[in-house]
Design a protein around this motif. Structure first.
Motif, PDB file in Angstrom:
ATOM      1  N   UNK A 139     -10.854 -22.622  29.059  1.00  0.00           N
ATOM      2  CA  UNK A 139     -11.786 -24.582  29.593  1.00  0.00           C
ATOM      3  C   UNK A 139     -13.161 -23.863  29.708  1.00  0.00           C
ATOM      4  N   UNK A 140     -13.531 -22.743  29.102  1.00  0.00           N
ATOM      5  CA  UNK A 140     -15.086 -22.210  29.173  1.00  0.00           C
ATOM      6  C   UNK A 140     -15.961 -22.331  27.763  1.00  0.00           C
ATOM      7  N   UNK A 141     -17.252 -22.249  27.949  1.00  0.00           N
ATOM      8  CA  UNK A 141     -17.624 -23.171  27.063  1.00  0.00           C
ATOM      9  C   UNK A 141     -16.630 -23.915  25.553  1.00  0.00           C
ATOM     10  N   UNK A 142     -16.911 -25.429  26.530  1.00  0.00           N
ATOM     11  CA  UNK A 142     -15.875 -26.135  25.218  1.00  0.00           C
ATOM     12  C   UNK A 142     -16.741 -26.455  23.882  1.00  0.00           C
ATOM     13  N   UNK A 143     -15.705 -27.002  22.738  1.00  0.00           N
ATOM     14  CA  UNK A 143     -16.189 -26.928  21.303  1.00  0.00           C
ATOM     15  C   UNK A 143     -16.917 -28.168  21.202  1.00  0.00           C
ATOM     16  N   UNK A 144     -16.488 -29.360  22.524  1.00  0.00           N
ATOM     17  CA  UNK A 144     -17.570 -30.473  22.232  1.00  0.00           C
ATOM     18  C   UNK A 144     -19.056 -29.595  22.916  1.00  0.00           C
ATOM     19  N   UNK A 145     -19.090 -29.521  23.514  1.00  0.00           N
ATOM     20  CA  UNK A 145     -20.433 -28.574  24.528  1.00  0.00           C
ATOM     21  C   UNK A 145     -21.280 -27.983  23.326  1.00  0.00           C
ATOM     22  N   UNK A 146     -20.418 -26.397  22.616  1.00  0.00           N
ATOM     23  CA  UNK A 146     -21.517 -25.944  21.635  1.00  0.00           C
ATOM     24  C   UNK A 146     -21.759 -26.669  20.592  1.00  0.00           C
TER      25      UNK A 146
ATOM     26  N   UNK B 120     -20.869 -16.136  33.179  1.00  0.00           N
ATOM     27  CA  UNK B 120     -20.637 -17.592  33.739  1.00  0.00           C
ATOM     28  C   UNK B 120     -19.226 -17.964  35.065  1.00  0.00           C
ATOM     29  N   UNK B 121     -17.951 -16.530  34.078  1.00  0.00           N
ATOM     30  CA  UNK B 121     -17.914 -16.487  33.174  1.00  0.00           C
ATOM     31  C   UNK B 121     -16.949 -16.911  32.063  1.00  0.00           C
ATOM     32  N   UNK B 122     -17.599 -16.344  30.830  1.00  0.00           N
ATOM     33  CA  UNK B 122     -16.562 -16.922  29.057  1.00  0.00           C
ATOM     34  C   UNK B 122     -16.700 -15.626  28.481  1.00  0.00           C
TER      35      UNK B 122
ATOM     36  N   UNK C  82     -15.432 -17.480  19.142  1.00  0.00           N
ATOM     37  CA  UNK C  82     -13.829 -18.456  18.726  1.00  0.00           C
ATOM     38  C   UNK C  82     -14.915 -19.910  19.383  1.00  0.00           C
ATOM     39  N   UNK C  83     -15.854 -20.246  19.670  1.00  0.00           N
ATOM     40  CA  UNK C  83     -16.463 -21.716  20.227  1.00  0.00           C
ATOM     41  C   UNK C  83     -17.766 -21.561  19.193  1.00  0.00           C
ATOM     42  N   UNK C  84     -18.002 -20.512  18.727  1.00  0.00           N
ATOM     43  CA  UNK C  84     -19.155 -20.227  18.179  1.00  0.00           C
ATOM     44  C   UNK C  84     -18.551 -19.946  16.464  1.00  0.00           C
TER      45      UNK C  84
END
Length: 287
Positions: free
Chosen positions: A18-25, A119-121, A128-130
């Motif tokens: 759930x860290x660094x969600x794709x929507x946020x990025x 964060x920790x991410x 993967x999100x990037x």
């Protein structure tokens, strides 16, 4: 006691996925100036090409060769196909390299990468999100150009069948399907550039180095493909298959070259993506 309890509650509720969600990025990347500038450039290109035809006259005038460019003003579908033909070799390389090469290196350049990881991410989750957002924006860029070109071309030259340079036409429905195939193939063929840029982005703190390196290596591949002395060795160059999509704008579509190009591009991309994840997992992040 309350502080310890709060920390335990946070630890129990922590989910790495759930860290660094794709929507946020995605929102973060969409708000960046380079995304807006690149979108404006791709939006303006069909208009620039239309003005060039208005000023310079009919395409193909004054030469004895017959190619796809000569049919640009036949219909909106032809105009869209010509825009892809004119930009697939170099211009479309730039947004793909930019969106995939700037993503991790820019965080390092801003000295924010270590804070994301703290964060920790998890590192794999961050990459993967990037990567997903970078590829999504790259696909959006590749779709934006023909969509705008189709709209501009239809307004200027009307809606009609796709006229083929070798003679004959494709009905509008078939033409739309073929253009979708062309866009899909162009995206797949650009995966090598995306993977190169992404891998370099995990190796350097300079976004320009990652983006420029991917573009430079892509150009080198195109130059090597022109060296006919290499013979069959050129079959191992992704650039050798970048215009295989032209087989989709023929009366009878031939899949063989596109299949070979797709297999080669996907293979190179998977290897480079794996190297990026493997190297980043062991990298000492200090910025």
């Amino acid at each position: 006691m309350s502080t310890l309890a709060d920390r335990a509650a946070v630890a129990d509720g922590y989910r790495a996925g759930r860290t660094l969600p794709l929507r946020v990025e995605l929102v973060r990347q969409l708000k960046r100036r380079r995304t807006l500038v690149m979108g404006a450039v791709l939006f303006a290109l069909p208009i620039v090409l239309l003005v060039a035809f208005r000023i310079g006259g009919e395409p193909g005038a004054g030469n004895d060769r017959v190619n796809l460019m000569d049919t640009a003003t036949a219909s909106g579908a032809n105009f869209a196909a010509v825009n892809l033909f004119a930009s697939a070799g170099f211009l479309l390389v730039i947004p793909v390299a930019l969106f995939c090469g700037d993503t991790v290196a820019s965080e390092a350049g801003w000295s924010s990468l270590r804070y994301l990881l703290a964060a920790p991410v998890p590192r794999a989750r961050l990459l993967w999100s990037k990567l997903v957002v970078g590829l999504t924006l790259s696909l959006a860029a590749l779709v934006l150009l023909p969509v705008v070109a189709l709209a501009v071309g239809t307004a200027a030259y009307g809606w009609g069948p796709l006229e083929l340079p070798t003679g004959g036409t494709l009905p509008t429905g078939t033409a739309a399907q073929r253009l979708l195939i062309v866009v899909a193939y162009v995206f797949v063929s650009q995966l090598v550039t995306a993977a190169l840029a992404f891998w370099l982005s995990t190796r350097t703190d300079a976004p320009l180095g990652a983006v420029g390196g991917a573009v430079f290596l892509t150009i080198i591949g195109s130059v090597l493909d022109e060296v006919t002395a290499l013979g069959d060795w050129r079959d191992f160059l992704p650039a050798h298959w970048q215009y295989a999509w032209l087989d989709a704008v023929q009366p009878q579509m031939d899949w063989s070259r596109m299949i070979q190009g797709t297999a080669l591009s996907v293979t190179y991309a998977l290897v480079l993506f794996a190297l990026a994840f493997r190297g980043f997992a062991r990298k000492d992040v200090v910025s």
